[in-house]
Write an enzyme that holds these catalytic residues in place. Structure first.
Site, PDB file in Angstrom:
ATOM      1  N   TYR A   8     -50.115  17.095  30.906  1.00 45.02           N
ATOM      2  CA  TYR A   8     -50.593  18.059  29.910  1.00 45.02           C
ATOM      3  C   TYR A   8     -49.779  19.353  29.980  1.00 45.02           C
ATOM      4  O   TYR A   8     -49.275  19.849  28.967  1.00 45.02           O
ATOM      5  CB  TYR A   8     -52.073  18.350  30.167  1.00 45.02           C
ATOM      6  CG  TYR A   8     -52.697  19.371  29.242  1.00 45.02           C
ATOM      7  CD1 TYR A   8     -53.130  19.021  27.969  1.00 45.02           C
ATOM      8  CD2 TYR A   8     -52.871  20.696  29.647  1.00 45.02           C
ATOM      9  CE1 TYR A   8     -53.722  19.948  27.123  1.00 45.02           C
ATOM     10  CE2 TYR A   8     -53.457  21.633  28.814  1.00 45.02           C
ATOM     11  CZ  TYR A   8     -53.888  21.257  27.554  1.00 45.02           C
ATOM     12  OH  TYR A   8     -54.468  22.187  26.724  1.00 45.02           O
ATOM     13  N   SER A  58     -50.829  26.144  25.478  1.00 48.82           N
ATOM     14  CA  SER A  58     -51.907  26.380  26.451  1.00 48.82           C
ATOM     15  C   SER A  58     -51.402  27.305  27.547  1.00 48.82           C
ATOM     16  O   SER A  58     -50.198  27.315  27.856  1.00 48.82           O
ATOM     17  CB  SER A  58     -52.319  25.055  27.105  1.00 48.82           C
ATOM     18  OG  SER A  58     -53.170  25.294  28.210  1.00 48.82           O
TER      19      SER A  58
HETATM   20  N1  LIG Z   1     -60.368  24.430  24.744  1.00 49.68           N
HETATM   21  C1  LIG Z   1     -59.513  25.072  25.516  1.00 49.68           C
HETATM   22  O1  LIG Z   1     -59.927  25.813  26.415  1.00 49.68           O
HETATM   23  C2  LIG Z   1     -58.031  24.938  25.313  1.00 49.68           C
HETATM   24  C3  LIG Z   1     -57.183  25.678  26.148  1.00 49.68           C
HETATM   25  C4  LIG Z   1     -55.816  25.598  25.976  1.00 49.68           C
HETATM   26  C5  LIG Z   1     -55.302  24.795  24.970  1.00 49.68           C
HETATM   27  N2  LIG Z   1     -56.123  24.085  24.172  1.00 49.68           N
HETATM   28  C6  LIG Z   1     -55.502  23.256  23.138  1.00 49.68           C
HETATM   29  O2  LIG Z   1     -56.155  23.452  21.907  1.00 49.68           O
HETATM   30  C7  LIG Z   1     -56.076  22.262  21.134  1.00 49.68           C
HETATM   31  C8  LIG Z   1     -57.481  21.879  20.684  1.00 49.68           C
HETATM   32  O3  LIG Z   1     -58.251  21.707  21.839  1.00 49.68           O
HETATM   33  P1  LIG Z   1     -59.837  21.544  21.815  1.00 49.68           P
HETATM   34  O4  LIG Z   1     -60.324  22.172  23.049  1.00 49.68           O
HETATM   35  O5  LIG Z   1     -60.394  21.947  20.503  1.00 49.68           O
HETATM   36  O6  LIG Z   1     -59.906  19.958  22.030  1.00 49.68           O
HETATM   37  P2  LIG Z   1     -60.995  18.875  21.645  1.00 49.68           P
HETATM   38  O7  LIG Z   1     -62.317  19.512  21.381  1.00 49.68           O
HETATM   39  O8  LIG Z   1     -60.899  17.818  22.680  1.00 49.68           O
HETATM   40  O9  LIG Z   1     -60.409  18.310  20.255  1.00 49.68           O
HETATM   41  C9  LIG Z   1     -59.195  17.613  20.240  1.00 49.68           C
HETATM   42  C10 LIG Z   1     -58.898  17.168  18.813  1.00 49.68           C
HETATM   43  O10 LIG Z   1     -57.686  16.396  18.845  1.00 49.68           O
HETATM   44  C11 LIG Z   1     -57.902  15.156  18.167  1.00 49.68           C
HETATM   45  N3  LIG Z   1     -57.101  14.116  18.788  1.00 49.68           N
HETATM   46  C12 LIG Z   1     -57.069  13.774  20.111  1.00 49.68           C
HETATM   47  N4  LIG Z   1     -56.230  12.747  20.295  1.00 49.68           N
HETATM   48  C13 LIG Z   1     -55.714  12.429  19.078  1.00 49.68           C
HETATM   49  C14 LIG Z   1     -54.808  11.439  18.621  1.00 49.68           C
HETATM   50  N5  LIG Z   1     -54.272  10.540  19.454  1.00 49.68           N
HETATM   51  N6  LIG Z   1     -54.512  11.399  17.306  1.00 49.68           N
HETATM   52  C15 LIG Z   1     -55.080  12.270  16.454  1.00 49.68           C
HETATM   53  N7  LIG Z   1     -55.945  13.228  16.817  1.00 49.68           N
HETATM   54  C16 LIG Z   1     -56.258  13.298  18.117  1.00 49.68           C
HETATM   55  C17 LIG Z   1     -59.409  14.896  18.323  1.00 49.68           C
HETATM   56  O11 LIG Z   1     -59.912  14.107  17.253  1.00 49.68           O
HETATM   57  P3  LIG Z   1     -60.247  12.544  17.402  1.00 49.68           P
HETATM   58  O12 LIG Z   1     -60.965  12.356  18.704  1.00 49.68           O
HETATM   59  O13 LIG Z   1     -61.048  12.203  16.193  1.00 49.68           O
HETATM   60  O14 LIG Z   1     -58.923  11.871  17.370  1.00 49.68           O
HETATM   61  C18 LIG Z   1     -59.982  16.307  18.218  1.00 49.68           C
HETATM   62  O15 LIG Z   1     -60.154  16.671  16.871  1.00 49.68           O
HETATM   63  C19 LIG Z   1     -55.426  21.203  22.035  1.00 49.68           C
HETATM   64  O16 LIG Z   1     -54.053  21.112  21.742  1.00 49.68           O
HETATM   65  C20 LIG Z   1     -55.624  21.759  23.428  1.00 49.68           C
HETATM   66  O17 LIG Z   1     -54.640  21.312  24.323  1.00 49.68           O
HETATM   67  C21 LIG Z   1     -57.483  24.123  24.321  1.00 49.68           C
END
Ligand SMILES: NC(=O)c1ccc[n+]([C@@H]2O[C@H](COP(=O)([O-])OP(=O)(O)OC[C@H]3O[C@@H](n4cnc5c(N)ncnc54)[C@H](OP(=O)(O)O)[C@@H]3O)[C@@H](O)[C@H]2O)c1
Length: 243
Positions: free
Chosen positions: A155, A141
């Site tokens: 985080y 991130s």
């Molecule tokens: N969106 C952004 O702007 C952004 C920016 C920087 C980095 N990121 C990174 O990108 C990645 C994806 O982010 P996103 O925005 O797509 O997040 P999201 O929509 O919140 O999705 C998170 C995913 O992680 C899974 N998850 C969460 N806790 C878990 C656990 N304990 N065990 C197994 N699975 C788990 C969730 O599935 P379940 O709920 O079914 O477990 C979900 O599929 C993350 O690493 C995040 O830090 C995102």
């Protein structure tokens, strides 16, 4: 042509969901991991039998899942591992959890999901990755390299650690023919975003939020032969937020 297999954590929504769709469209079989059972509305083939329901916060369960995953690799080859699952806890009123307020239990929980699960899976499946001369992509991130107005300290430090892990893994897995890279998204339109993100977006060089598909494209590039000489790097996917 040999069918390629991806193991993807956090596939159930957001960036992970877009990543399954992209790899499936390219003919890959995708093994998915998340806490919830497979949702039959998900639009990709073989979803239920390729899903592993697991809480990556539970290190013992993550280790235990290695055998289950191996059982789903018919030729003992894993072509890509994408460590995408991540959590970003907030204060009760949705604010940033800083270094003074974050209790150690929360800090540990975040590190188990965002950091330790990545190395447990990669190390546990190293033979299968080596057999395929595969690729690992760790999703970090922008918060890993600078203080962010909404992302908390646990985080941010877990993502900084994951970026460092990417460098260490690239060094150690390279001799096996396995490439290890990271992508660092900025503000991407998923449920992880906080209210107020629009103010950050207004100052970005490209002046818009990213879409999960735009992140999935970079992940796909790093798992494809087009990036065959790229390892140990972290690609910013953030509309120029870092400049
Ligand atoms: N969106 C952004 O702007 C952004 C920016 C920087 C980095 N990121 C990174 O990108 C990645 C994806 O982010 P996103 O925005 O797509 O997040 P999201 O929509 O919140 O999705 C998170 C995913 O992680 C899974 N998850 C969460 N806790 C878990 C656990 N304990 N065990 C197994 N699975 C788990 C969730 O599935 P379940 O709920 O079914 O477990 C979900 O599929 C993350 O690493 C995040 O830090 C995102």
């Amino acid at each position: 042509m040999e069918e390629k297999i991806l193991l993807l954590t956090g596939a159930s929504r957001g960036i992970g969901h877009a990543t399954v769709k992209r790899f499936s469209a390219e003919g890959w079989r995708v093994l998915t991991c998340s806490r919830h059972p497979f949702d039959p509305r998900c639009p990709w083939p073989g979803g239920a039998e390729n899903h592993i329901q697991i809480d990556l916060a539970d290190a013992a369960a993550t280790k235990g899942a290695i055998e289950v995953i191996r059982g789903k690799l018919p030729r003992g080859k894993l072509h890509a591992l994408v460590n995408n699952a991540g959590i970003s806890p907030k204060t009760e009123d949705g604010g940033r959890l800083n270094t003074l307020e974050t209790d150690l239990r929360t800090w540990g929980h975040v590190f188990n999901v965002n950091f330790f699960a990545s190395i447990v899976l990669a190390r546990g499946l190293q033979d299968e990755l080596a057999a395929a001369r595969g690729a690992v992509v760790n999703v970090t991130s922008i918060a890993g390299s600078r203080v962010h107005p909404f992302a908390g300290a646990a985080y941010a430090t877990s993502k900084a650690a994951l970026a460092a892990l990417t460098r260490e893994m690239a060094h150690d897995f390279g001799p096996m023919g396995v490439r290890v890279n990271a992508i660092a998204p900025g503000e991407v339109e998923t449920s992880i975003l906080s209210p107020g993100t629009e103010k950050i977006v207004a100052g970005l060089p490209l002046r818009r939020l990213g879409q999960p598909e735009e992140v999935a494209s970079v992940i796909f590039f790093l798992c494809s032969a087009d990036s065959s000489y790229v390892t140990g790097t972290e690609i910013e996917v953030n509309a120029g937020q870092h400049v």
